[in-house]
Design a protein around this motif. Sequence first.
Motif, PDB file in Angstrom:
ATOM      1  N   LEU A  35      -2.821  -4.769  -0.805  1.00 21.26           N
ATOM      2  CA  LEU A  35      -3.452  -4.059   0.313  1.00 21.26           C
ATOM      3  C   LEU A  35      -3.602  -2.585  -0.062  1.00 21.26           C
ATOM      4  N   SER A  36      -4.820  -2.096   0.054  1.00 18.89           N
ATOM      5  CA  SER A  36      -5.145  -0.692  -0.179  1.00 18.89           C
ATOM      6  C   SER A  36      -4.691  -0.222  -1.560  1.00 18.89           C
ATOM      7  N   MET A  37      -3.669   0.647  -1.669  1.00 16.77           N
ATOM      8  CA  MET A  37      -3.214   1.017  -3.008  1.00 16.77           C
ATOM      9  C   MET A  37      -2.789  -0.237  -3.780  1.00 16.77           C
ATOM     10  N   HIS A  82      -6.172  -0.573   9.327  1.00 17.21           N
ATOM     11  CA  HIS A  82      -5.941  -0.625   7.878  1.00 17.21           C
ATOM     12  C   HIS A  82      -4.826  -1.604   7.500  1.00 17.21           C
ATOM     13  N   MET A 117      -3.031   7.686  -7.777  1.00 17.53           N
ATOM     14  CA  MET A 117      -4.266   7.268  -7.091  1.00 17.53           C
ATOM     15  C   MET A 117      -5.400   8.232  -7.414  1.00 17.53           C
ATOM     16  N   PHE A 169       4.109   2.851   1.468  1.00 21.95           N
ATOM     17  CA  PHE A 169       4.931   1.805   2.087  1.00 21.95           C
ATOM     18  C   PHE A 169       5.890   1.232   1.046  1.00 21.95           C
ATOM     19  N   TYR A 215      -5.718  -1.336  -5.497  1.00 23.62           N
ATOM     20  CA  TYR A 215      -6.014  -0.555  -6.713  1.00 23.62           C
ATOM     21  C   TYR A 215      -5.165  -1.097  -7.881  1.00 23.62           C
ATOM     22  N   ARG A 268      -5.601  15.017  -2.326  1.00 23.33           N
ATOM     23  CA  ARG A 268      -4.368  14.332  -2.746  1.00 23.33           C
ATOM     24  C   ARG A 268      -3.443  15.309  -3.471  1.00 23.33           C
ATOM     25  N   GLY A 295       0.822  -1.204   0.000  1.00 26.17           N
ATOM     26  CA  GLY A 295       0.000   0.000   0.000  1.00 26.17           C
ATOM     27  C   GLY A 295       0.859   1.257   0.000  1.00 26.17           C
ATOM     28  N   PHE A 296       0.196   2.382   0.249  1.00 26.98           N
ATOM     29  CA  PHE A 296       0.808   3.717   0.172  1.00 26.98           C
ATOM     30  C   PHE A 296       0.907   4.333   1.558  1.00 26.98           C
ATOM     31  N   ILE A 298      -9.930   3.842   6.956  1.00 23.95           N
ATOM     32  CA  ILE A 298      -9.514   4.353   5.643  1.00 23.95           C
ATOM     33  C   ILE A 298     -10.292   3.639   4.531  1.00 23.95           C
ATOM     34  N   MET A 342      -1.426  10.651   8.483  1.00 24.37           N
ATOM     35  CA  MET A 342      -1.933   9.307   8.156  1.00 24.37           C
ATOM     36  C   MET A 342      -1.814   8.334   9.315  1.00 24.37           C
TER      37      MET A 342
END
Length: 263
Positions: A90-92, A240, A187, A27, A95, A129, A24-25, A214, A148
């Motif tokens: 995970l998350s981003m 998250h 994103m 990370f 996507y 963003r 994810g973002f 989130i 965050m």
Amino acid sequence: MPQRLHYREAGPADARNVLVLVHGFPFSSAMWRPQLDAPPAGWRVIAPDLPGFGESPPIEGDMLSMDAAADAVAGLIRDLGLESVVLGGLSMGGYVCFAFMRRHPKLVRALVLADTRPGPDSEQVRRGRLQSAAKVSGNGTGELIDGMLPKLLSPLTRKRQPEVEAEVRGIMEAATPAGVIAALHGMAARPDSTPMLRSITVPTLIVVGSDDVITPPGEAQLMSRGIPGSRIEPIVDAGHLPNLEQTADFDRLVHGFLESVAV
Ligand code: MLT
């Protein structure tokens, strides 16, 4: 031209069963430390650093589109000579999985979607963003990380596992401003993946931290209704980042799912 990605790996290099985990973002592959430390028996686990994160070179220009990220991961999978993998994000990272399913569906045998959402940003989130990207460009990533961090972990994790918070902060602090800015732009520009959910026909496990603010459990439920035959599993007392917060529960669910799709 897809980017060559740095990756971490664990498990036997000649395993027939391969799990690719997309972070994810903001990370890097470092967020999959517990899963790389204890890979499922007989599985090879590969965790790429997306372009501009960890040790992977950045993309050209100032936008890492989810499509470009997916192409880079597909390039890595092909370079490694793998025919198909179980893809997790995970998350981003989720996507990126949706973009991957649009562009390289034949490479995916099963899917793990953790704490993510198929929808695009609202206008307000998109504007936020772009403002964040401008601030990171002027002042670095400090403010973004401080904003965050409190939202990433469940209250219980923050209270009982300060070491997890410290680890997450360290991973975020290692992200470069350029990588963060490019991912924020990417994103913000991502399309709505909701319409393509019904075209996902591979076995799919959806996990979500019950305290995720989130990408909350409601998003996971919508996603599960959209993906035919998918299974949804909440992870109690996780926010998250359930793979770091409730590692045993996360691994039990993922390993059980992997057993059901192993070849
Ligand atoms: C992530 O964890 O990847 C981010 O929270 C995703 C996002 O900002 O939408």
